[in-house]
Every structure is written in C-alpha cells, then in structure tokens.
Design an enzyme around this catalytic site. Structure first.
Site, PDB file in Angstrom:
ATOM      1  N   SER A  80      40.937  30.843  46.072  1.00  0.00           N
ATOM      2  CA  SER A  80      41.700  29.800  46.618  1.00  0.00           C
ATOM      3  C   SER A  80      43.372  30.295  46.199  1.00  0.00           C
ATOM      4  O   SER A  80      43.355  31.450  45.733  1.00  0.00           O
ATOM      5  CB  SER A  80      41.125  28.554  45.765  1.00  0.00           C
ATOM      6  OG  SER A  80      41.526  28.713  44.278  1.00  0.00           O
ATOM      7  N   LYS A 119      43.930  33.595  44.081  1.00  0.00           N
ATOM      8  CA  LYS A 119      43.011  33.937  42.555  1.00  0.00           C
ATOM      9  C   LYS A 119      41.752  33.625  43.118  1.00  0.00           C
ATOM     10  O   LYS A 119      41.431  32.933  43.990  1.00  0.00           O
ATOM     11  CB  LYS A 119      43.179  33.063  41.459  1.00  0.00           C
ATOM     12  CG  LYS A 119      42.799  31.752  41.849  1.00  0.00           C
ATOM     13  CD  LYS A 119      43.120  30.585  40.546  1.00  0.00           C
ATOM     14  CE  LYS A 119      42.480  29.384  40.573  1.00  0.00           C
ATOM     15  NZ  LYS A 119      43.051  28.377  41.484  1.00  0.00           N
ATOM     16  N   ASP A 121      44.627  22.257  42.619  1.00  0.00           N
ATOM     17  CA  ASP A 121      43.218  22.592  42.747  1.00  0.00           C
ATOM     18  C   ASP A 121      42.374  21.490  41.864  1.00  0.00           C
ATOM     19  O   ASP A 121      42.526  21.302  40.776  1.00  0.00           O
ATOM     20  CB  ASP A 121      42.976  23.923  41.837  1.00  0.00           C
ATOM     21  CG  ASP A 121      41.333  24.605  41.968  1.00  0.00           C
ATOM     22  OD1 ASP A 121      40.561  23.516  42.296  1.00  0.00           O
ATOM     23  OD2 ASP A 121      41.284  25.556  42.000  1.00  0.00           O
ATOM     24  N   ASP A 142      18.526  26.770  35.620  1.00  0.00           N
ATOM     25  CA  ASP A 142      19.714  26.951  36.166  1.00  0.00           C
ATOM     26  C   ASP A 142      20.778  27.026  35.027  1.00  0.00           C
ATOM     27  O   ASP A 142      20.655  26.070  34.026  1.00  0.00           O
ATOM     28  CB  ASP A 142      20.067  25.435  37.088  1.00  0.00           C
ATOM     29  CG  ASP A 142      19.430  25.805  38.370  1.00  0.00           C
ATOM     30  OD1 ASP A 142      19.041  27.152  38.743  1.00  0.00           O
ATOM     31  OD2 ASP A 142      19.432  25.020  39.079  1.00  0.00           O
TER      32      ASP A 142
END
Lengths: 574, 696
Positions: free
Chosen positions: B396, B411, B359, B322
């Site tokens: 968001s 954005k 955020d 990953d």
C-alpha cells in the site's frame, strides 16, 4: 474368618523358593516363546511336517481363517478320537480285551482331551486300551496344549498389530510349539523325574511280597515321559488314578516342586513374550504382576486355610498344631511327604494354571481352601493354562480400559486401538461364557433328580461337588473334587458341553477381537492417552476381574464352600 | 482463509436499546418449570417402547411387573404381601427416577433451545419473487428463497447475504450485545434466523427452510425419542447389557440353588437382588449424560450437528489454530523502525507516516501512532492519493506531488518492494535482507518502505500474543493435545510467534490446500484433528477435520462443511468444546465405575438375607449388621433407587474436567468414583436400614 494358625518358617521358605525360581525362569523362557512365535526360519522336521500335512507354512491367515483352521483341525481330531475310542475292541494293543466306552463316555473323553481339560469320568486302566491311551490321550496332551498356545500366539500378534490383519499361520504355530517347546522341555524334565525315581519302563507290573506275606502287583509304565508333558502342557490327566498323589508320579518334594514349576513355566513366560511382541515389556510385566499378585494371594489364603486345620478333627483328638516334628494343619487327604505347604502350593498352581492334576484330594481341603481353588478356576486367568489364561485376562484388560479410558476423557483405546461396539460385544460374549456354563449347568444338575443321584454328600458340601465339577470342566481344568459320580449319561453329556463352552466361547470371540483390532489404525500414544502398562492400571484390572469375574459367583460360593466352612466351625460333620 | 479481522463493534452511539434478555442461560438444575416437564416425561416414558430403548432399565421395568404379579399372588393366597408390594413400589420408583433423569436433561436442553428459538417465532418474511417483494410467514420459507431485510427487521431464517452489507444484532443468539457487520461476498456473509438487522438493507438467500435450520437440528438432538445414540454410548450400552446378562444368570440360577438347599429363595427378593446388581445407576443416567453433553455445548453457544461430534471432541489429538484471533489479538502493531545504513531514521519514519495517514487498518494507524510518538510529524500533503493494500501487489502507499516533483511511497512485503525497487532502477542493498530477517526472527512482520527509487528501511509489525494463551497451551500439552498454529506469515516470523505463544508446531505461509494436506497427514497417523474456520476456502479442511468448528459469522459453505457452528464466532471456543467432550466421556466412565463398584456392598446386604433361611450360619456374612432380612433387602433397593436422582446433578453438570495427564486423572477419578463407589453404599445402606427399622 481365617484361622489364626500360621504356617512354619520352613513351609513358607519352601514356597517362596519355588515362586522365586518360577519368576527367574520367566525371562529366558519368555524369550524362547517369543522366538518361536516370530522366527522366520523353519527347521527341517518342521518343513517335513508341513509337507506331510500338505499345508503351506507361508500362507498368512486373518482371524477368520485362523479360527476356522483351528476349529476344523480340532473337529477332525475329535471325530477321529471318538471313533478310535469306540472302536478299541477291534484295534490292536488291547491285551485286557476292554470293551468300547459308551457313546456318552466316549464323547466326554474325546472332548475332554481335545479341550485340554483331561477330565476323566472313568478309570483309565479299566476303560481304555493301551492304544487308546497312546493314540488319543497322549497325542492330545501335545496337540491340545499346542492349540491353546497357537491361539495365544495369534491373539498376541493381532494385538501387537505388526502384520496388518494377519494373525500368522495356525499350522506353523502348532508345529513349532510341539517341536521347539514341548518336545525338548518334556525330555529334559522327564530325565530329572527319572533321577528322582519316577518309573520309565515298558514293563507293565512288578509283583512284590508284602510284609504280611501277601502278593501285590504294582503297576509301572512310561510314567516320567507322561508326567513331564502333563504339567508342561498343563494337561493334568494322570498315569495313575491317584494322579500326582501317587508316589510313582510324584515321589519326592523335589518332584513336587518341579511339577509346580512346569505348570507355571509357560503361562508365566507367555506374559513376557507378549510384552516383547508388543515392543512394550512393561505391559508384559504389568500383566505378570497382576496375575502373580492374584496367585500369591490365593496361595496364601489356601495355605492359611489348610494350616488352620479342621476343628472337627481337632475335636476328635487329632493334633494339628505346628511343632518341631510335624508341619501341622489339616492333613486329611494329603500326602505326608508333601505336608500342608507343598499341597497348598500344588493345589493353588493346578487350579491357577488350569492343569487339573492333583497331589491331594481337593474334596478333603478345608472349605475355604476349596473355595480358593474354585475361584481361581472361575476366573481362569490367574496365569491360566496353555495361552488361554492370557486371552481370558485380556477380556478384563479390555473391560478395564473401557471404564478407565472413559475416565481420562477419551473414547477407550487398548494398545493404541480404539475399542468400539463390535469389540465390546465379543468381549462380553466371552465374559458370559463362564457364568453361563458354570451356573447354568450347576442349576440344571441340582434340579434334575437323575443328576442329584450322583451326589455322595448332602447339603452345602454336595453342592460344592457339583459346582466344582462344572467349574473344572468349564475352565478346562479337569481336576475332580471327588465325591461325585460323574460317569453318568447326564454328567458325561453336560460336562462335555461345559468344556466346549469354556474353551471355544472364550477363545473364538477373543481371537475375533484380536483380528478386528489388528485391522485398525494405531492411535499414537500421548500424555492424554491412558497407559495400560502401569501398576495403577494393573491394580484396576485386578479389581475389575474380582468384581465382574468373581462377584458373579459369590452367591454360588456362599451356598457352597462358605456355608460349609461356617458349619464346620460349628462342628457339624458331613 | 479470512484475514481474521473480526467485524468491529459499531460505536456506542448507534447501538440500539438492549434487546430483551433471551432467558436465563443457565437455569438451576431443579428449576420448577423444568421439574414439572421432567415429572410429566417420567410418566410418559413408561411405555414399553420407550423403555425398550434402554436394556438395563427394561429389566427393572419387567421386574416391576413380575413383583406386582407376585404381590397379587400373595394377596390371593392370603399370605402377607406388604413386603412384596413395597419392593414393587420401589422398583417402579427406580424406573420413574431413571425416566425423570432423562426427562430433566431433555427439559433443560429444550429450554435452552427454546430460548434461542423464541426469537424467531411469528416472524414474517419479505420474500422476493421475480423482483417483487411479498410478505409471507417465516415458516413458509424454502431453501433458496430470496428475502429482503432492512434496519429493524428480524432475519426470518438462516441464510447467506447475496447483496448488500448490514450491521446485525446477534445478541439473541450469542448474548453479545455489540452488533457485527455482515457483508455479501466476504467471509462474513452468513446470517442466522432470529437475529436483527440494525442498519442498511441486505438480500439474503435462505439456506435452510423451516424445520431444518441448525437450531431445529439441535433441538432434535436433545429430544430423547429422536436422539441418535453416539458410537461410544452404543458400545457402553452393550457392555452394560452384557453385565446385566451376567447378573441375570447369577440371580436366576439362585432359585434352583436355594431350592436344592431346602429353602427356595423368595422370588421377590431375587428380583430385588437382580435389580440391585445390574448397573441401573449408569443405565438410568446414561441418556441424561448424553443429552447434558449436548446441552453444555449449547450453553457454550455451540451448535453441534450430532452427538458424535461432541464425543469425538474428547478424542482430539491435534488442534489446528489460526494465529490471528486465536493466538494473537487480531491486529499487528508497529513496534520499530529500522533504517538502512545511510538513511536518516526520521526520513524512514516520515515516509512510513505519510503512507499510512489514510490507511484505515489498525496496522496503518499503529504506524502513524508510533512515528508521532517518536517525534516525527508531517501534515498530509495536498492531493495525496492513497493506494490501498491489495492481495496482488501486497503493498500500500501514497502518491503526491511536491514542488520537488512527484513522490511515490510504498510499503509492503520485503520481496515485493525489492522487486519494485529494481523496477524503479534502484539497487537493493544487501543489508535489507539482514534487517528483515532479524525482524522476522523476532516474530515481527517487516514492512519495507520505499520512496521513489530509494529504499529507506523497514517497519516492524509485531503480533500481540493474547494474555494467558501460553498457559492454555501448557494445559493442552498436559492433556496430551498437540497444537499447530496456522498462519500466512513467513516461516521465520511464524517460528518466533510459535515460540512465544508456546504452540507445538506451526504451518507458515499456509494455503487452504496446505491445511487440508496437513489434516490428512495427521489422520493417516491415526490422530484426530480439530480446527476452526470461517471462510469458504476453509470448507474442505473443515469437512476433513474430525471436529470442524465453523464460525457463525462465516460463509454458508464453511458452516455446512463443519460439524459444529460457534454462534459467538470465538476462535478459542475449540478448547472449550474439547473440554466438554472430555467431560462427557469422563462422566460416563465415572458413573459406570461407581455403579459397578456399588455391587459389592449390595451383595453383602442381600445375600445373607436371601440365604439365612436355608443356612442360618450365613447370618455371619451380615457384616453391616442390618436389622432383618426384609429391611436389608429394602435398604439396598431404596439406595439403588435414590442414588439415581442423587447423581442427577453430577450427570447433568458433568464431572469437571481438569487438564492433567491421563495417569493423574485416572488415579483421581478412580479414588473418587471407584473407591467412593465401593464404600458409599455400605454407609448409605446401613443408614437407610437404621431409618426404616422402626417400621418393622
């Protein structure tokens, strides 16, 4: 311990020349073999043969089917030959009215020729009719050698894994090898032999007046044609009792060299054909290199041992030194026209390629020279005969892969296939066959009083004779050390069993290995996978071969030729 | 797949006191308690049943009884029997030392496991039955039971949180003292028995009853009796048994051979020769090597479901990694603002800043930080309504009202924001694609910013490649492994990161199905694949992979699908596992080679001694000039016995694996263990002979 006397320049040059020619022939003959093993087309005579045999040349065979066909085909041939030998008094072409061989001897003879051993416990002219010689011996010289090459072809195809689990078709392989390899090559070689003075006639004998005024009947016959297939097929059974020491079988140094080249021709070229089949020629060359190194070392040791001479003969006043007029060395039992060098070359080749023909009496080799011939047969993979050598060598490749593969941190892979428990089991079975047969039967023979009665020499030399007999039989070599009366029920029975063990207990398990590997998924090679086509790996295989294959026999060799040698140095005469 | 964001450590203030140390993780090989356990085991394993598991050592075992009988016979007949007795004692010692090696490996493995298990003994569980809570001993829990754990409770069994969220101290298992967050319904819902809840309350469904947890399984794997041999171990065992048979033939036939020569070899010496020739060194150490491999995995905090899994790790050809957490540090950071033509850079920065003020993600915080660094600052507007990122919208933003009217800033991913712009009736300028593509090619993720119906430009979020990871991949490449980066990024970004990190290839915009398909494709080509995963949707791929390493923090489904669990949930653990697997195989191969190579010297020690009575000339083969036949045989047998404990440290620690090509590795190991194995016994036997000469 090796004697310090070095052979002359001429002797060494001769040997190097023969080896060089042999090496040069590897590529063209290897290509020929590769074509035979892979070609899609059948020639007209081949198609006719398939029709006569009622076989389907297109039938693909997996290893089980291939092995079963091979065994059944050999079994039928064995039974028919046994019957022919036993029935010879009632069959044609028996002018001398020879009686049937005893059951044990007939068994031994039939097995011997079926397994390409050509061990002869009898003297041909006194025991077998012309019909038996032709129908049994000569036929087998082609078919038994071709059987070995067919097995090798199937084995190599399996390892190459080009056709899934299918290994090819036994009948096609057998037929093609006879028609495309043996017949044309034997014909060409026979012509050269005839040019050199080897007889090729249907007249039985010539009567000559000797200088003493006596009459001598000199045996003749179609010698050249037999000699060529004898060596090309690494068969070894001679036309005359003296085999290739007889001037009609091997009249000149040139024919001697030619015989040697013929013996090496197919076993060496097979390595190249293998490389091509694998689409990895390096791999073929690495195998060739490993075998060639072992062969060169053996030849060198044999040459030095014989050149060194025998101190007992020296003490008796024989001049064994190298001078301008003689090549020197131990000349006991050797032909003057070959000398030490050509004899050493022949002896090394015939035991490496498991032919079994001889141009000198191996019983008269120095003990260390005899040891070299024994070791080569015990390994049975220094080139080896008729395809079997390559199969045997692969046992050690796989063992080496197992050890070395682990040491690079992966579970073992050979030619892209994982070596797992089943393959290891089969390989070990094949590895066991030689010691089981050689050591087991020798132990039996030196224990039973009935068997000991056959010995002509006591002590270490006598032991070597017995050891040599079972080694030769197991390796399907067929050469005799002489000095041993092998035509007894005990030896006929046991050497026959040894020949069967040596041939089928190695060939069948390894064919199974090839079949199992063929069915596996190929693991792509990367920089983390072990490469088996490098000099390092070739060297490792030689080491494993010597430690696992040869060391097993070290105690027996110590009690035989090594003791013999040490006693000879002290001047003891046997 | 999880978002790859690891549970963040709690602030230091809320940390509990350090838990008691869970025991020294790497005790010395010959630590006294281990030694005691191993000594007991070496005697206990003398039963014929235990011996029969190991054919090579079984031959020595039987040989001991044979020589014992021969000793008794000599004594009964009034012949000297000291030599016979000494050989018997040395053979018995050989058997005991082999048992000892296995016992020591077991003891170490068990100690390792016990230190993990000690945490969970005498635990009581608060079981929920029909909504009522009752206290039961942890040992009585069954799979499927529901239990409650609150702050301060030890979690009594492995399980999956079905309700609630808690911070959990997993230091007893991982050694990592920072607590982690575990929450129901996420990819971090798994809890392990023996860990402690630090805050909040969770309800856990027990996934493994007493005696069947990962740890219990692991303990079984290091215990000799129940240990299953791995496929390669079985194959090697067959090879060793075959060699034993070959040497059995070589020695047994010596009796008739020497009898023929007129001086039958002493049977005791023949047994001694046999024991020296058969591969006792590797035969004696083989079980220990296997157990030690499992133990090393355990030391790396990886619990393997089987010995085979560790062995297979050595064979892995392809690594699926990953991106997030393995190749890059977990978070992407804002690195650049690129306004569209005609847009004031300050406008772009201000909009990005405003939309990110609330955020909480690291990405959001980094946008704020970068904007402020570039001199743009704006107070949070009153009544601002933050719109969280969601997988559906992939955007968001923030909505607020100014005197000039309502403002809506978003954005997000380029394509989605462009759609939004069109919805809001704005044209999408062609330059936007140029900007986002350039960012993607540079390895960054573009975040397009829109204010009402005006597209402003894009923020570049860049991945931060972990330091040293490039070298690590370079090593892997030399080992012949191919690395594949798995990422949800678009192909352009993925390609740039792949280039920068030095991975061999990548799978961009990867879905779990893509991953599974990729694994199958590689396996069809004969390659073995390893991967790590934690989410439930990783489970099929984990199960399909040849080595599936599940993170302990992952879901129960993932942990059951994989064949190993990493207690540390460390994404780089896969590399360590591969090295452990390779080390295990190398150790086996090296010691086998060593063992076989030893035979040459042993032959030269024993053969002259054996034959010299029959043929005095054979004294010439005594190249080591050993004192007497008896001293030669005893020296060889002593060497053969003592080499086993001498190699125990190597067997238990493993031959270190150095990342290099197979050819150089082979050359190196052949030199050390092949040539070394050939030469060492000559020296050792000679020295032993010199030492014991005074006794004769």
């Amino acid at each position: 311990m090796l004697p310090a006397v070095l052979p002359g320049v001429g002797a060494v040059t001769q040997l190097l020349a023969v080896l060089a020619v042999s090496a040069l022939l590897v590529v063209p003959v290897g290509r020929l073999l590769h074509g035979v093993f892979t070609g899609a087309r059948h020639t007209a005579p081949e198609r006719l043969t398939y029709r006569l045999l009622r076989v389907n040349p297109a039938e693909p065979m997996d290893w089980r089917r291939y092995a079963l066909t091979l065994v059944l085909c050999n079994l039928v041939m064995l039974l028919v030959s046994y019957a022919l030998i036993r029935l010879q008094p009632w069959l044609p072409w028996n002018p001398a009215g020879l009686a049937a061989q005893t059951p044990e001897l007939a068994w031994n003879t039939a097995v011997s020729f079926m397994t390409n051993t050509n061990w002869q416990a009898y003297s041909g002219e006194q025991s077998l009719s012309y019909f038996s010689q032709m129908a049994v011996l000569t036929t087998f010289m082609f078919t038994s050698a071709a059987t070995g090459f067919a097995a090798a072809a199937a084995f190599m195809r399996g390892l190459a894994g080009t056709n899934g689990a299918q290994l090819g078709n036994f009948w096609v392989d057998l037929t093609r090898i006879v028609y495309r390899v043996f017949l044309p090559l034997s014909f060409a070689v026979a012509l050269i032999l005839i040019w050199q003075g080897v007889p090729q006639t249907l007249n039985a004998t010539v009567t000559a007046q000797t200088l003493q005024g006596e009459t001598q009947r000199i045996a003749l016959g179609p010698v050249a044609s037999l000699e060529s297939i004898k060596h090309l097929g690494t068969n070894g059974g001679g036309f005359f009792g003296m085999n290739a020491a007889h001037p009609f079988e091997n009249p000149t140094p040139l024919t001697n060299a030619l015989h040697v080249l013929c013996m090496l021709l197919l076993p060496t070229s097979l390595t190249y054909a293998f490389g091509r089949l694998l689409a990895n020629r390096r791999q073929g060359w690495v195998i060739f290199g490993a075998m060639f190194t072992l062969f060169a070392v053996s030849l060198g040791a044999l040459l030095l041992a014989e050149q060194g001479g025998n101190p007992v003969l020296g003490a008796a006043g024989a001049d064994q030194s190298v001078t301008a007029t003689q090549a020197g060395g131990n000349m006991e039992g050797k032909e003057v026209r070959f000398g030490v060098a050509q004899t050493a070359l022949f002896a090394a080749t015939t035991t490496a390629a498991t032919t079994g023909s001889v141009n000198a009496m191996h019983d008269s080799l120095t003990p260390l020279g005899g040891l070299v011939t024994l070791v080569q047969m015990m390994l049975n993979s220094v080139f080896g005969g008729k395809g079997v050598g390559l199969i045997n060598f692969t046992q050690y490749l796989i063992l080496s892969v197992f050890l070395a593969g682990l040491m690079v941190g992966r579970t073992p892979e050979f030619l892209g296939k994982k070596i797992e428990a089943r393959e290891v089991k089969l390989v070990m079975l094949a590895v066991l066959a030689h010691p089981l047969s050689i050591l087991g039967f020798t132990a039996l023979a030196v224990t039973l009083p009935a068997a000991l009665g056959s010995l002509n020499n006591p002590g270490a030399h006598g032991f070597t004779e017995v050891l040599y007999a079972y080694t030769s039989a197991t390796a399907n070599n067929g050469s005799a050390f002489a000095g041993l009366n092998a035509n007894t029920p005990f030896y006929n029975l046991t050497t026959g069993l040894a020949m069967l063990t040596g041939r089928y207990l190695t060939l069948l398990p390894m064919l199974a290995v090839a079949g199992l590997l063929a069915a596996k998924t190929r693991v792509p090679a990367g920089s983390g996978t072990l490469r088996t086509d490098t000099a390092l790996f070739g060297g490792l295989t030689v080491a494993v071969l010597l430690i696992v294959g040869a060391l097993t026999f070290l105690p027996a060799l110590t009690l035989g030729p090594v003791t013999d040698h040490l006693q000879m140095l002290k001047g003891a005469v046997q | 797949m999880s978002a790859g964001v690891r549970a963040a450590p709690l602030p230091p203030a809320s940390r509990p006191p350090e838990p008691p140390a869970s025991g020294d993780r790497k005790p010395g090989i010959f630590a006294p308690p281990l030694l005691r356990a191993a000594l007991v085991a070496s005697v206990r394993k003398l039963s014929p049943r235990a011996q029969a598991r190991n054919p090579v050592m079984f031959v020595v075992y039987v040989g001991t009884f044979v020589t014992l009988l021969l000793t008794a016979q000599a004594a009964a007949q009034g012949r000297p029997w000291a030599y016979e007795l000494t050989v018997t004692a040395l053979l018995a010692l050989t058997v005991l030392l082999a048992n000892f090696a296995e016992g020591l490996a077991e003891a170490r493995g068990k100690a390792q496991a016990a230190s993990l298990r000690s945490a969970r003994e005498d635990v009581t569980a608060r079981r929920l039955t029909d909504g009522r809570e009752e206290t039961v001993p942890g040992a009585l829990l069954r799979r499927g039971d529901l239990i409650v754990a609150e702050s301060g409770d030890l979690i009594p069994a492995d399980g999956e949180i079905v309700e609630g969220l808690a911070s959990v101290d997993e230091s007893a298992i991982t050694g990592e003292s920072a607590p982690v967050i575990r929450e129901a319904g996420t990819d971090h819902s798994g809890v392990t028995g023996g860990t402690r809840v630090l805050s909040d309350r969770i309800v856990v469904r027990v996934t493994s009853g007493a005696g069947e947890s990962f740890l219990d399984r692991m303990i079984a794997l290091v215990e000799g009796a129940s240990r299953q041999k791995t496929p390669n171990e079985i194959a090697l065992g067959i090879l060793l048994s075959g060699l034993t048979l070959v040497f059995l033939l070589a020695t047994v036939t010596l009796y008739p051979f020497t009898a023929y020569a007129g001086a039958p070899a002493a049977p005791v010496t023949l047994v001694a020769l046999l024991v020296c020739l058969i591969p006792t060194t590797i035969g004696g150490l083989l079980p220990a090597i296997g157990i030690a491999g499992m133990d090393r995995a355990l030391q790396a905090n990886v619990i393997a479901g089987s010995g085979k899994a560790v062995e297979v790790a050595g064979d892995v050809d392809v690594l699926l990694l990953d991106k997030t957490g393995t190749i890059t540090v977990g978070n992407r950071l804002a690195t650049d603002f690129r306004p569209l033509p005609g847009v004031d850079p300050a406008d772009l920065m201000r909009a990005a800043l405003l939309s990110s003020l609330q955020d909480p993600t690291p990405e959001g915080r980094s946008i704020v930080a970068l904007a402020r660094e570039r001199g743009v600052n704006a107070p949070e507007p009153a009544g601002a309504e933050f719109v969280e990122f969601s997988a559906q919208t992939r955007m968001s933003g923030v909505d607020f009202v100014t005197p000039a009217g309502p403002v809506s800033i978003r954005k997000g991913a380029g394509s989605r924001v462009a759609d939004l712009a069109r919805e809001r009736g704005a044209a999408v300028p062609p330059e936007l694609t140029g900007i986002t593509d350039a960012m993607a090619r540079g390895g960054a993720t573009p975040l397009v910013v829109i204010e009402n119906s005006r597209l402003l430009g894009a923020v570049a979020l860049s991945d931060v490649i972990k330091p040293g990871i490039r070298d690590r991949f370079e090593q892997l490449r030399r080992m012949g492994l191919r690395t594949v980066m798995i990422t949800g990024d678009n192909p352009l970004t993925a390609a740039a990161i792949a280039r920068e990190a030095g991975v061999d290839s990548f799978l961009a915009e990867a879905t779990p199905e893509d991953k599974l398909a990729m694994i199958r494709e590689e396996q069809r080509g004969g390659r073995l694949v390893a991967m790590m995963g934690d989410g439930t949707n990783d489970a099929p791929a984990l199960a399909q992979a040849d080595v599936g390493l599940a993170m302990n923090s992952g879901t129960q489904a993932a942990r059951e699908a994989g064949n190993m669990v990493d207690l540390d949930s460390d994404p780089t653990k896969l590399l360590e596992i591969i090295e452990i697997g390779k080390g295990l195989l190398i150790t086996r191969g090296a010691l086998t080679t060593f063992s076989v190579a030893n035979d040459v010297a042993k032959y030269f020690a024993i053969l002259p001694a054996l034959f010299v009575t029959a043929y005095p000339d054979l004294g010439a083969l005594n190249v080591m000039r050993l004192h007497s036949p008896a001293s030669a045989v005893l020296s060889a047998v002593i060497f053969n016995a003592l080499i086993i404990p001498a190699l125990v440290p190597l067997a238990l620690r493993g031959v270190p694996y150095r990342p290099m090509s197979a050819s150089s590795l082979l050359g190196r190991n052949l030199l050390v263990y092949g040539l070394g194995g050939l030469l060492l016994p000559f020296v050792a036997i000679k020295v032993t002979d010199l030492l014991i000469t005074p006794l004769f």
